[in-house]
Design a protein around this motif. Structure first.
Motif, mmCIF file in Angstrom:
data_model
loop_
_atom_site.group_PDB
_atom_site.id
_atom_site.type_symbol
_atom_site.label_atom_id
_atom_site.label_comp_id
_atom_site.label_asym_id
_atom_site.label_seq_id
_atom_site.Cartn_x
_atom_site.Cartn_y
_atom_site.Cartn_z
ATOM 1 N N PRO A 185 28.399 37.541 -3.937
ATOM 2 C CA PRO A 185 29.823 37.697 -3.662
ATOM 3 C C PRO A 185 30.514 38.395 -4.830
ATOM 4 C CG PRO A 185 29.093 35.470 -3.154
ATOM 5 C CD PRO A 185 27.949 36.169 -3.841
ATOM 6 N N PRO A 186 31.523 39.144 -4.615
ATOM 7 C CA PRO A 186 32.247 39.327 -3.350
ATOM 8 C C PRO A 186 31.685 40.434 -2.467
ATOM 9 C CG PRO A 186 33.437 40.466 -5.084
ATOM 10 C CD PRO A 186 32.222 39.818 -5.728
ATOM 11 N N ARG A 187 30.665 41.156 -2.910
ATOM 12 C CA ARG A 187 30.119 42.269 -2.114
ATOM 13 C C ARG A 187 29.242 41.795 -0.969
ATOM 14 N NH1 ARG A 187 26.722 45.821 -4.697
ATOM 15 N NH2 ARG A 187 27.006 47.150 -2.897
ATOM 16 N N GLY A 188 28.671 40.608 -1.074
ATOM 17 C CA GLY A 188 27.790 40.091 -0.036
ATOM 18 C C GLY A 188 27.695 38.584 -0.116
ATOM 19 N N GLY A 189 26.791 38.034 0.656
ATOM 20 C CA GLY A 189 26.645 36.588 0.705
ATOM 21 C C GLY A 189 25.655 36.012 -0.287
ATOM 22 N N GLY A 190 25.033 36.884 -1.083
ATOM 23 C CA GLY A 190 24.055 36.406 -2.051
ATOM 24 C C GLY A 190 22.680 36.259 -1.432
ATOM 25 N N PRO A 191 21.712 35.850 -2.236
ATOM 26 C CA PRO A 191 20.329 35.749 -1.767
ATOM 27 C C PRO A 191 20.178 34.856 -0.537
ATOM 28 C CG PRO A 191 20.430 35.473 -4.144
ATOM 29 C CD PRO A 191 21.855 35.470 -3.638
ATOM 30 N N TRP A 192 19.241 35.234 0.302
ATOM 31 C CA TRP A 192 18.939 34.453 1.498
ATOM 32 C C TRP A 192 18.218 33.166 1.132
ATOM 33 C CZ3 TRP A 192 16.426 37.979 5.753
ATOM 34 C CH2 TRP A 192 17.411 38.794 6.330
ATOM 35 N N PRO A 193 18.490 32.091 1.882
ATOM 36 C CA PRO A 193 17.652 30.894 1.736
ATOM 37 C C PRO A 193 16.257 31.197 2.297
ATOM 38 C CG PRO A 193 19.242 30.604 3.516
ATOM 39 C CD PRO A 193 19.547 31.925 2.868
ATOM 40 N N GLN A 194 15.284 30.434 1.875
ATOM 41 C CA GLN A 194 13.901 30.659 2.295
ATOM 42 C C GLN A 194 13.746 30.638 3.811
ATOM 43 O OE1 GLN A 194 11.413 31.577 0.140
ATOM 44 N NE2 GLN A 194 10.314 32.043 2.037
ATOM 45 N N ALA A 195 14.517 29.843 4.512
ATOM 46 C CA ALA A 195 14.401 29.760 5.976
ATOM 47 C C ALA A 195 14.671 31.114 6.629
ATOM 48 C CB ALA A 195 15.345 28.697 6.521
ATOM 49 N N LYS A 196 15.636 31.861 6.114
ATOM 50 C CA LYS A 196 15.937 33.183 6.666
ATOM 51 C C LYS A 196 14.812 34.168 6.343
ATOM 52 C CE LYS A 196 20.640 34.242 7.079
ATOM 53 N NZ LYS A 196 21.865 34.799 6.490
ATOM 54 N N VAL A 197 14.313 34.118 5.135
ATOM 55 C CA VAL A 197 13.190 34.978 4.749
ATOM 56 C C VAL A 197 11.992 34.699 5.660
ATOM 57 C CG1 VAL A 197 11.564 35.563 2.902
ATOM 58 C CG2 VAL A 197 13.983 35.155 2.343
ATOM 59 N N ASP A 198 11.753 33.438 5.939
ATOM 60 C CA ASP A 198 10.620 33.053 6.787
ATOM 61 C C ASP A 198 10.754 33.606 8.202
ATOM 62 O OD1 ASP A 198 9.505 31.726 4.638
ATOM 63 O OD2 ASP A 198 10.126 29.726 5.324
ATOM 64 N N ILE A 199 11.960 33.656 8.740
ATOM 65 C CA ILE A 199 12.173 34.220 10.077
ATOM 66 C C ILE A 199 11.784 35.693 10.078
ATOM 67 C CG2 ILE A 199 13.940 34.880 11.774
ATOM 68 C CD1 ILE A 199 15.390 32.228 11.026
ATOM 69 N N LEU A 200 12.232 36.428 9.070
ATOM 70 C CA LEU A 200 11.887 37.842 8.988
ATOM 71 C C LEU A 200 10.377 38.028 8.837
ATOM 72 C CD1 LEU A 200 12.922 40.746 8.956
ATOM 73 C CD2 LEU A 200 13.239 40.518 6.476
ATOM 74 N N LYS A 201 9.745 37.218 8.017
ATOM 75 C CA LYS A 201 8.285 37.290 7.843
ATOM 76 C C LYS A 201 7.566 37.045 9.166
ATOM 77 C CE LYS A 201 7.759 35.778 3.060
ATOM 78 N NZ LYS A 201 7.272 34.685 2.191
ATOM 79 N N GLU A 202 8.004 36.028 9.901
ATOM 80 C CA GLU A 202 7.365 35.697 11.178
ATOM 81 C C GLU A 202 7.536 36.816 12.204
ATOM 82 O OE1 GLU A 202 5.310 33.176 12.152
ATOM 83 O OE2 GLU A 202 5.282 32.784 10.011
ATOM 84 N N TRP A 203 8.701 37.459 12.181
ATOM 85 C CA TRP A 203 8.952 38.565 13.102
ATOM 86 C C TRP A 203 7.988 39.713 12.811
ATOM 87 C CZ3 TRP A 203 11.695 43.398 12.115
ATOM 88 C CH2 TRP A 203 11.958 44.134 13.269
ATOM 89 N N ILE A 204 7.810 40.030 11.544
ATOM 90 C CA ILE A 204 6.896 41.089 11.149
ATOM 91 C C ILE A 204 5.460 40.704 11.539
ATOM 92 C CG2 ILE A 204 5.867 42.280 9.166
ATOM 93 C CD1 ILE A 204 8.717 42.035 7.831
ATOM 94 N N LYS A 205 5.078 39.496 11.168
ATOM 95 C CA LYS A 205 3.720 39.015 11.463
ATOM 96 C C LYS A 205 3.459 38.953 12.972
ATOM 97 C CE LYS A 205 2.529 34.784 10.142
ATOM 98 N NZ LYS A 205 1.994 33.639 9.393
ATOM 99 N N GLY A 206 4.509 38.679 13.750
ATOM 100 C CA GLY A 206 4.366 38.568 15.193
ATOM 101 C C GLY A 206 4.399 39.892 15.939
ATOM 102 N N GLY A 207 4.491 40.993 15.218
ATOM 103 C CA GLY A 207 4.408 42.291 15.875
ATOM 104 C C GLY A 207 5.737 42.924 16.225
ATOM 105 N N TYR A 208 6.803 42.524 15.542
ATOM 106 C CA TYR A 208 8.132 43.168 15.703
ATOM 107 C C TYR A 208 8.655 43.072 17.134
ATOM 108 C CZ TYR A 208 6.399 45.499 11.465
ATOM 109 O OH TYR A 208 5.871 45.779 10.247
ATOM 110 N N GLN A 209 8.688 41.872 17.683
ATOM 111 C CA GLN A 209 9.155 41.713 19.065
ATOM 112 C C GLN A 209 10.650 42.080 19.167
ATOM 113 O OE1 GLN A 209 6.944 40.991 21.572
ATOM 114 N NE2 GLN A 209 5.581 41.310 19.829
ATOM 115 N N PRO A 210 10.997 42.826 20.239
ATOM 116 C CA PRO A 210 12.411 43.263 20.394
ATOM 117 C C PRO A 210 13.404 42.162 20.594
ATOM 118 C CG PRO A 210 10.973 44.355 22.004
ATOM 119 C CD PRO A 210 10.129 43.393 21.245
#
Length: 81
Positions: free
Chosen positions: A56-81
């Motif tokens: 802040p004030p430019r952004g919300g700051g670093p993501w919590p691990q739970a959000k990072v994990d969602i992105l990791k799972e999406w990548i690992k799962g083959g980028y489902q639309p």
């Protein structure tokens, strides 16, 4: 996160705020499936290392691990639309 498969529309797109999107439009659209898919590894690296979103004030700051994990799972799962 939706049950089972992690999808862009339901799980990944909501990770990015309007502010995140506005700050990145010079390079990519964080609400675009194709843009995020093409840059997924770079985005993952940035959020994992705390470089994105900015503090802040430019952004919300670093993501919590739970959000990072969602992105990791999406990548690992083959980028489902």
């Amino acid at each position: 996160m939706s049950q089972g498969t992690v999808s862009f529309d339901q799980d990944v797109k909501p990770l990015f705020t309007q502010t995140d999107r506005d700050h990145m439009t010079f390079m990519l659209d964080l609400w675009s499936y194709n843009d995020v898919k093409q840059n997924a590894n770079e985005i993952l690296d940035s959020v994992t290392n705390g470089r994105m979103p900015p503090p802040p004030p430019r952004g919300g700051g670093p993501w919590p691990q739970a959000k990072v994990d969602i992105l990791k799972e999406w990548i690992k799962g083959g980028y489902q639309p």
